[in-house]
Design a protein around this motif. Structure first.
Motif, PDB file in Angstrom:
ATOM      1  N   PRO A   1       0.805  -1.145  -0.062  1.00  0.00           N
ATOM      2  CA  PRO A   1       0.052   0.083  -0.125  1.00  0.00           C
ATOM      3  C   PRO A   1       0.756   1.274  -0.033  1.00  0.00           C
ATOM      4  O   PRO A   1       0.506   2.065  -0.845  1.00  0.00           O
ATOM      5  CB  PRO A   1      -0.809  -0.049   1.139  1.00  0.00           C
ATOM      6  N   PHE A   2       1.712   1.305   0.899  1.00  0.00           N
ATOM      7  CA  PHE A   2       2.495   2.700   1.190  1.00  0.00           C
ATOM      8  C   PHE A   2       3.415   2.838  -0.046  1.00  0.00           C
ATOM      9  O   PHE A   2       3.607   3.850  -0.798  1.00  0.00           O
ATOM     10  CB  PHE A   2       3.165   2.892   2.228  1.00  0.00           C
TER      11      PHE A   2
ATOM     12  N   PHE B   1       3.302   1.559  -3.004  1.00  0.00           N
ATOM     13  CA  PHE B   1       2.538   1.669  -4.318  1.00  0.00           C
ATOM     14  C   PHE B   1       2.039   3.079  -4.352  1.00  0.00           C
ATOM     15  O   PHE B   1       2.129   3.647  -5.463  1.00  0.00           O
ATOM     16  CB  PHE B   1       1.184   0.809  -4.361  1.00  0.00           C
ATOM     17  N   ALA B   2       1.601   3.873  -3.128  1.00  0.00           N
ATOM     18  CA  ALA B   2       1.128   5.248  -3.576  1.00  0.00           C
ATOM     19  C   ALA B   2       2.350   6.188  -3.534  1.00  0.00           C
ATOM     20  O   ALA B   2       2.002   7.101  -4.028  1.00  0.00           O
ATOM     21  CB  ALA B   2       0.374   5.639  -1.991  1.00  0.00           C
ATOM     22  N   LEU B   3       3.472   5.707  -3.022  1.00  0.00           N
ATOM     23  CA  LEU B   3       4.461   6.685  -3.125  1.00  0.00           C
ATOM     24  C   LEU B   3       5.129   6.576  -4.295  1.00  0.00           C
ATOM     25  O   LEU B   3       5.575   7.857  -4.900  1.00  0.00           O
ATOM     26  CB  LEU B   3       5.762   6.317  -2.085  1.00  0.00           C
ATOM     27  N   GLY B   4       5.175   5.433  -5.051  1.00  0.00           N
ATOM     28  CA  GLY B   4       5.740   5.485  -6.668  1.00  0.00           C
ATOM     29  C   GLY B   4       7.107   4.975  -6.467  1.00  0.00           C
ATOM     30  O   GLY B   4       7.590   5.181  -5.385  1.00  0.00           O
TER      31      GLY B   4
ATOM     32  N   THR C   1       0.857  12.702  -9.324  1.00  0.00           N
ATOM     33  CA  THR C   1       1.381  12.529  -7.971  1.00  0.00           C
ATOM     34  C   THR C   1       0.924  12.866  -6.637  1.00  0.00           C
ATOM     35  O   THR C   1       1.574  12.770  -5.614  1.00  0.00           O
ATOM     36  CB  THR C   1       3.157  12.501  -7.787  1.00  0.00           C
ATOM     37  N   TRP C   2      -0.056  13.872  -6.673  1.00  0.00           N
ATOM     38  CA  TRP C   2      -0.840  14.346  -5.878  1.00  0.00           C
ATOM     39  C   TRP C   2      -1.998  15.215  -6.194  1.00  0.00           C
ATOM     40  O   TRP C   2      -2.052  15.222  -7.570  1.00  0.00           O
ATOM     41  CB  TRP C   2       0.172  15.521  -4.840  1.00  0.00           C
TER      42      TRP C   2
ATOM     43  N   LEU D   1      -4.884   6.073  -7.575  1.00  0.00           N
ATOM     44  CA  LEU D   1      -4.473   5.108  -6.795  1.00  0.00           C
ATOM     45  C   LEU D   1      -5.965   4.154  -6.517  1.00  0.00           C
ATOM     46  O   LEU D   1      -5.647   2.601  -6.275  1.00  0.00           O
ATOM     47  CB  LEU D   1      -4.301   5.882  -5.255  1.00  0.00           C
TER      48      LEU D   1
ATOM     49  N   GLN E   1      -4.644  18.718   0.391  1.00  0.00           N
ATOM     50  CA  GLN E   1      -4.330  19.036  -0.969  1.00  0.00           C
ATOM     51  C   GLN E   1      -3.621  18.003  -1.794  1.00  0.00           C
ATOM     52  O   GLN E   1      -3.948  17.657  -3.086  1.00  0.00           O
ATOM     53  CB  GLN E   1      -3.727  20.488  -1.561  1.00  0.00           C
ATOM     54  N   ILE E   2      -2.968  17.167  -1.159  1.00  0.00           N
ATOM     55  CA  ILE E   2      -1.915  16.024  -1.686  1.00  0.00           C
ATOM     56  C   ILE E   2      -2.687  14.871  -1.747  1.00  0.00           C
ATOM     57  O   ILE E   2      -2.903  14.265  -2.800  1.00  0.00           O
ATOM     58  CB  ILE E   2      -0.958  15.900  -0.753  1.00  0.00           C
TER      59      ILE E   2
ATOM     60  N   ARG F   1       5.011  15.291   0.811  1.00  0.00           N
ATOM     61  CA  ARG F   1       4.572  14.588  -0.021  1.00  0.00           C
ATOM     62  C   ARG F   1       4.749  13.020   0.548  1.00  0.00           C
ATOM     63  O   ARG F   1       4.010  12.448   0.989  1.00  0.00           O
ATOM     64  CB  ARG F   1       4.741  14.695  -1.700  1.00  0.00           C
TER      65      ARG F   1
ATOM     66  N   VAL G   1       1.852  10.698   2.391  1.00  0.00           N
ATOM     67  CA  VAL G   1       1.627   9.432   1.827  1.00  0.00           C
ATOM     68  C   VAL G   1       1.819   8.406   2.950  1.00  0.00           C
ATOM     69  O   VAL G   1       0.935   7.410   3.118  1.00  0.00           O
ATOM     70  CB  VAL G   1       2.453   9.044   0.472  1.00  0.00           C
TER      71      VAL G   1
ATOM     72  N   PHE H   1      -1.068   5.689   4.439  1.00  0.00           N
ATOM     73  CA  PHE H   1      -1.092   4.396   3.636  1.00  0.00           C
ATOM     74  C   PHE H   1      -0.198   3.380   4.708  1.00  0.00           C
ATOM     75  O   PHE H   1      -0.342   2.239   4.448  1.00  0.00           O
ATOM     76  CB  PHE H   1      -0.634   4.386   2.362  1.00  0.00           C
ATOM     77  N   ALA H   2       0.793   4.121   5.628  1.00  0.00           N
ATOM     78  CA  ALA H   2       1.652   3.221   6.436  1.00  0.00           C
ATOM     79  C   ALA H   2       0.856   2.385   7.492  1.00  0.00           C
ATOM     80  O   ALA H   2      -0.225   2.790   7.626  1.00  0.00           O
ATOM     81  CB  ALA H   2       2.864   3.960   6.903  1.00  0.00           C
TER      82      ALA H   2
ATOM     83  N   TRP I   1      -6.172   2.629   3.840  1.00  0.00           N
ATOM     84  CA  TRP I   1      -6.066   1.288   2.829  1.00  0.00           C
ATOM     85  C   TRP I   1      -7.444   1.270   2.330  1.00  0.00           C
ATOM     86  O   TRP I   1      -7.857   0.491   1.185  1.00  0.00           O
ATOM     87  CB  TRP I   1      -5.879   0.214   3.909  1.00  0.00           C
TER      88      TRP I   1
ATOM     89  N   LEU J   1      -7.343   2.682  -1.222  1.00  0.00           N
ATOM     90  CA  LEU J   1      -6.713   1.404  -2.091  1.00  0.00           C
ATOM     91  C   LEU J   1      -7.700   0.401  -2.253  1.00  0.00           C
ATOM     92  O   LEU J   1      -7.631  -0.557  -3.302  1.00  0.00           O
ATOM     93  CB  LEU J   1      -5.459   0.985  -1.622  1.00  0.00           C
TER      94      LEU J   1
END
Lengths: 555, 161
Positions: free
Chosen positions: A375-376, A378-381, A393-394, A402, B37-38, B117, B121, B125-126, B139, B142
Motif C-alpha cells: 500500500p504505502f 505503491f502510493a509513493l511510487g 503524484t498528488w 490510486l 491538497q495532496i 508528500r 503518503v 497508507f503506512a 487502506w 486503495l
C-alpha cells in the motif's frame, strides 16, 4: 523455538568459523556440522524468529528493520573510479539477520542454464569486459540444484527451456494469479511459452512446515508461516541439532585473523553485541557474507603480510561487481486482479533466455508477471510500483488513480544478464567510517550498454504482451543507469588461474589454503536473474567439498 | 514504536486534536491544508482524516527530528511566497483552495514539497502504528484489506480461468 544451543568459547579452536548465516552460510554450516565438524557461525544481524516477523512496510523499507541501515553502515557511490564517490548516492542492499537474504527475498528460484557456465566459449570474448566461462559446468552443479530444491522445499513445474534435471520439483506450483492468467493469454497470442514461476515457497505442507497462506508480503519481509524456504528454519535448526554448531548473532566480523609467518587464517576478529572486540579461534574460515560484505571483509583484513587485502594477489577482490538487469512495464486492466494478494509472480517466459547476436548486443533474460507493491510503496511510487512517469503524484486525480489502479495493476518485469566490468567494484571508502569505526563500503557501477539494450528489448516485448492481454493502459518505467541492487555478484570470482580469480573451483581462496568463500561473490557470470538458487546449489557443493578436505586433513 | 502506537490510540479516541508535541497551531493548520491538497477528501477520507498532521508531529518529535529545521524553513518560505503573491491574505491554511493549489504547483519540484508528500503518503497508507492511517482510511482508499490470509482465486481473471 530455538532449542538449547551449543556454545563455544572464543578461545576454543573450533573447526570452522562461517561468516554470514544467510542463503549460503546456513547451508555451509549445516553441511559441515552434519559431517562431524564444529562450527561457529558469526552473523552481524540479530536473530528474529518467524513469529516475530511483521508486515510493516514503513518499518521494514524505510527504517531498515532487517536490512543494512545507511545511517549506521553508510555507503558511497560513483559510476566510475575516477569520479568522487558520494554518500547515499547508491546502495547495495542486503538482509541483515540470521537467515540473511533467504528470509526476505521474493523467493523466485531459477536454476542457471547450461549456457550460463560456458557462454564465453559459445559467443567468444566481449572486449572491455571480464566475460568468461565458469570452471565448473551445469552438469557438475545439477545434483546440488536438486538437493537444494528437495531439502529446502521449492515449488514448480519445468518449462520448455529449462535445463536438464535429475528429479522433478518436490512440490507443485503455487496457484496461478490473475496476472498469470492475463500474461499467459498475451504471451501465447504472440507465440511465447509461459510457464509457472519456480519459487522457494511451499505450495503445500512439507517437512513439518505449512504451505503458503498467500499473505502477499513476500518481497522484503520474513514469512511467519515458514512457508518461504529460508535457511532460518530449514538447514540452520538441522545444523544446531547436531550439537556442533553455534549461531552467534549480533557479531560483526571486522577482519580474518592471519598468522603472519604461515600466512594461514587463525580465526576472525569481530565486534560483539556490546561493540566489544572479540577473537574466535578456528582451524579454517568460510566467508558467506554476501557479494558486498565478503570482499569488503577481505579488503579490511589487510596486513603487512597481505598489504592489498587478504586473498587478493589477483587484485580482483571486489572487482567484476554484477547485478542483474531489472526493467518494468506496468499495465492496468478493466476488472480486479488483486495482485497484492499471494506470491509476487506466478508465470514467466524464458523465450529470450539465450543471447542472440543478431540483435546487435549481448544479453539474455526472462520476463515474469508480478506485483512488487504494498500500500504505502505503491502510493509513493518508484521501485515498489509506479503508476507511470506521466501519472499525477498528488491531488484529486492522483487519489482517483490510486483508487482505480491498486487492485487492477500488474507489471511485467524483465530480468537480464549484467556483464562483468573491472571498473564495477566494491572497495573501502578512504575517509568515511561506519558506526563501528570500520571503513564504509564504496562501490562503483556503470551498466555496460548491452545490459541496458537488453532491458529495453525485454520492455518492448513486455508491452506487446500486455497489449495482447487487453490492458487498458500500459507504461514503461524508464530504464536508468543502475545505482542500487539487491543482487550482489561476481566480486570474488571463481577460476582455475590464480592471476584472474580469487577462489578455485572448490571455493578455496588461491592465496590462503584454510580460507574459503561461497556466496554471490563467487559468480563468474551473472545469470539471467534470481541468483539465490545458484548461490544455494554452490553452497551445498562447497560445504560438502570443504568438509571432505577437513576430514582428509587437506586444509 | 510503542510510544507511537499509544499516541495513535489516544489521537483516535479523543474528539479534539491533541496538543501538538512539536508543531505550533499555525504550522499544524498549514500542514493539514497541504496534506489535504495532496490526498484530498472526496467520497472517501483523505490525508486529513487519516491523521496526516498527527503523524508528522509525532515523527518530528521522534524519528524524524533531524528534518524539523528543513521542514519549518520550507513552510516559512511557502508563507513568504503567499504574502508576496497576495499581500492582503494570511497564512497558507487560510487561502482559498485554488490559491493553495497554484502555490503548491509552483513548489512541486522542491525538496520541501517532496518531503511533505512523502510524509503525507506515509501518514495515509503506512501501518497505523506509526500514527496515521486512522481507522485504516488509507487502506480503504486503495481497496487493501490487511487480512494477510487468502485463498485462490484472488481476482476476477483467475476466477474465470
Amino acid at each position: 523455538m530455538p532449542q538449547a544451543s551449543t556454545r563455544f568459547r572464543t578461545d576454543e579452536q573450533v573447526d570452522f568459523v562461517v561468516v554470514g548465516s544467510g542463503a549460503a552460510g546456513g547451508i555451509v554450516a549445516k553441511e559441515l556440522a552434519t559431517r562431524g565438524l564444529k562450527v561457529v557461525v558469526l552473523e552481524q544481524g540479530p536473530r528474529i524468529e518467524p513469529q516475530q516477523f511483521e508486515h510493516d512496510e514503513f518499518k521494514y523499507f524505510f527504517r531498515s528493520a532487517i536490512t543494512n541501515n545507511p545511517a549506521l553502515q553508510p555507503q558511497t557511490f560513483a559510476p566510475t573510479p575516477n569520479q568522487d564517490a558520494k554518500r547515499g548516492a547508491g546502495m547495495l542492499l542486503y538482509a541483515r539477520l540470521v537467515g540473511g537474504g533467504s528470509v526476505h527475498f521474493t523467493a523466485n528460484y531459477w536454476r542457471f542454464h547450461e549456457v550460463d557456465f560456458a557462454e564465453a566459449t559459445k559467443l567468444g570474448p566481449i572486449s572491455g569486459t571480464g566475460f568468461a566461462d565458469w570452471p565448473i559446468t551445469y552438469a557438475e552443479l545439477e545434483p546440488y540444484y536438486t538437493k537444494a530444491e528437495w531439502e529446502l522445499g521449492v515449488s514448480g513445474t519445468p518449462g520448455p527451456f529449462d535445463p536438464p534435471r535429475s528429479r522433478p520439483y518436490p512440490l507443485p506450483p503455487l496457484p496461478v494469479k490473475a496476472s498469470g492468467v492475463l500474461f499467459e493469454r498475451g504471451a501465447k497470442q504472440l507465440g511465447f511459452h509461459p510457464q509457472p514461476t519456480p519459487l522457494a515457497i511451499l505450495s503445500q505442507p512439507y517437512q513439518g512446515r505449512n504451505g503458503c497462506q498467500h499473505c502477499g508480503f513476500c518481497l522484503g519481509f520474513g514469512c511467519e508461516h515458514r512457508a518461504k524456504s529460508s535457511t532460518l528454519y530449514t538447514v540452520i535448526p538441522v545444523a544446531e541439532a547436531t550439537g556442533r554448531c553455534e549461531i552467534r548473532p549480533n557479531s560483526y566480523v571486522r577482519a580474518v585473523d592471519v598468522d603472519p609467518r604461515s600466512g594461514r587464517a587463525t580465526g576472525v576478529i569481530y565486534f560483539d553485541a556490546n561493540k566489544v572486540e572479540q577473537r574466535q579461534r578456528a582451524r579454517a574460515v568460510v566467508l558467506c557474507a554476501n557479494g558486498a560484505e565478503t570482499p569488503r571483509l577481505l579488503l579490511m583484513s589487510q596486513s603487512s603480510r597481505y598489504p592489498q587485502g587478504l586473498a587478493n594477489s589477483s587484485g580482483l577482490v571486489g572487482k567484476y561487481l554484477m547485478f542483474n538487469g531489472y526493467c518494468s512495464v506496468g499495465g492496468t486492466f478493466e476488472r480486479l486482479l488483486n495482485e497484492w494478494k499471494s506470491v509476487a509472480a506466478s508465470r514467466m517466459i524464458l523465450d529470450f533466455y539465450e543471447a542472440d547476436p543478431a540483435r546487435g548486443f549481448y544479453g539474455g533474460g526472462g520476463i515474469d508477471a508480478r506485483f512488487p507493491g504494498y500500500p504505502f510503496g505503491f502510493a509513493l511510487g518508484g521501485i515498489f510500483g509506479s503508476l507511470g512517469p506521466d501519472a499525477p503524484t498528488w491531488g484529486p486525480a492522483y487519489k482517483q488513480l490510486l483508487r482505480d489502479s491498486f487492485s487492477r495493476t500488474m507489471y511485467l518485469a524483465g530480468h537480464t544478464t549484467s556483464l562483468p566490468l573491472a571498473t564495477n567494484a566494491v572497495s573501502l571508502d578512504p575517509t568515511l567510517k561506519d558506526a563501528w569505526g570500520l571503513p564504509a563500503l564504496r562501490f562503483t557501477y556503470q551498466d555496460h550498454p548491452d545490459d541496458l539494450a537488453m532491458q529495453r528489448f525485454l520492455q518492448s516485448k513486455s508491452q506487446q504482451i500486455l497489449d495482447a492481454a487487453g490492458a487498458r493502459r500500459t507504461w514503461l518505467e524508464p530504464v536508468q543507469p543502475s545505482t542500487f541492487s539487491v543482487h550482489l555478484l561476481g566480486t570474488c570470482r571463481m577460476g582455475t588461474d590464480r592471476r584472474t580469480s580469487v577462489i578455485d573451483p572448490t571455493h578455496r581462496t588461491h592465496d590462503v589454503p584454510n580460507l574459503f568463500l561461497c556466496d554471490g561473490s563467487s559468480f563468474v557470470t551473472s545469470g539471467r536473474g534470481q541468483p539465490t538458487c545458484t548461490i544455494q546449489a554452490l553452497a551445498y557443493r562447497a560445504g560438502e567439498r570443504i568438509a571432505d578436505f577437513a576430514r582428509r586433513g587437506e586444509i | 514504536m510503542r510510544a507511537s502506537l499509544l499516541h495513535a490510540v489516544r489521537a483516535a479516541a479523543s474528539p479534539a486534536p491533541p496538543p501538538w508535541q512539536v508543531l505550533t497551531p499555525e504550522e499544524a493548520a498549514d500542514l493539514d491544508a497541504i496534506a489535504a491538497q495532496i490526498i484530498p477528501t472526496d467520497d472517501l477520507p483523505g490525508a486529513r482524516e487519516a491523521g496526516a498532521v498527527q503523524f508528522i508531529d509525532h515523527a518530528l518529535a521522534t524519528w524524524a527530528a533531524d528534518q524539523r529545521p528543513a521542514l519549518m524553513g520550507g513552510l516559512r518560505d511557502l508563507n513568504r511566497e503567499a504574502s508576496r503573491r497576495w499581500p492582503e491574505s494570511g497564512r497558507f491554511a487560510t487561502l482559498p483552495a485554488e490559491r493553495q493549489v497554484s502555490l503548491l504547483q509552483a513548489v512541486e519540484g522542491t525538496p520541501f514539497f517532496q518531503g511533505i508528500r512523502f510524509a503525507t503518503v506515509a501518514a495515509t497508507f503506512a501501518d497505523p502504528s506509526w500514527g496515521g492511517n486512522r481507522a485504516k482510511a488509507g487502506w480503504r482508499i486503495l481497496g487493501f484489506e490487511d487480512r494477510f490470509l487468502w485463498q485462490a482465486p484472488f481476482g476476477d481473471y483467475d476466477a474465470e480461468g
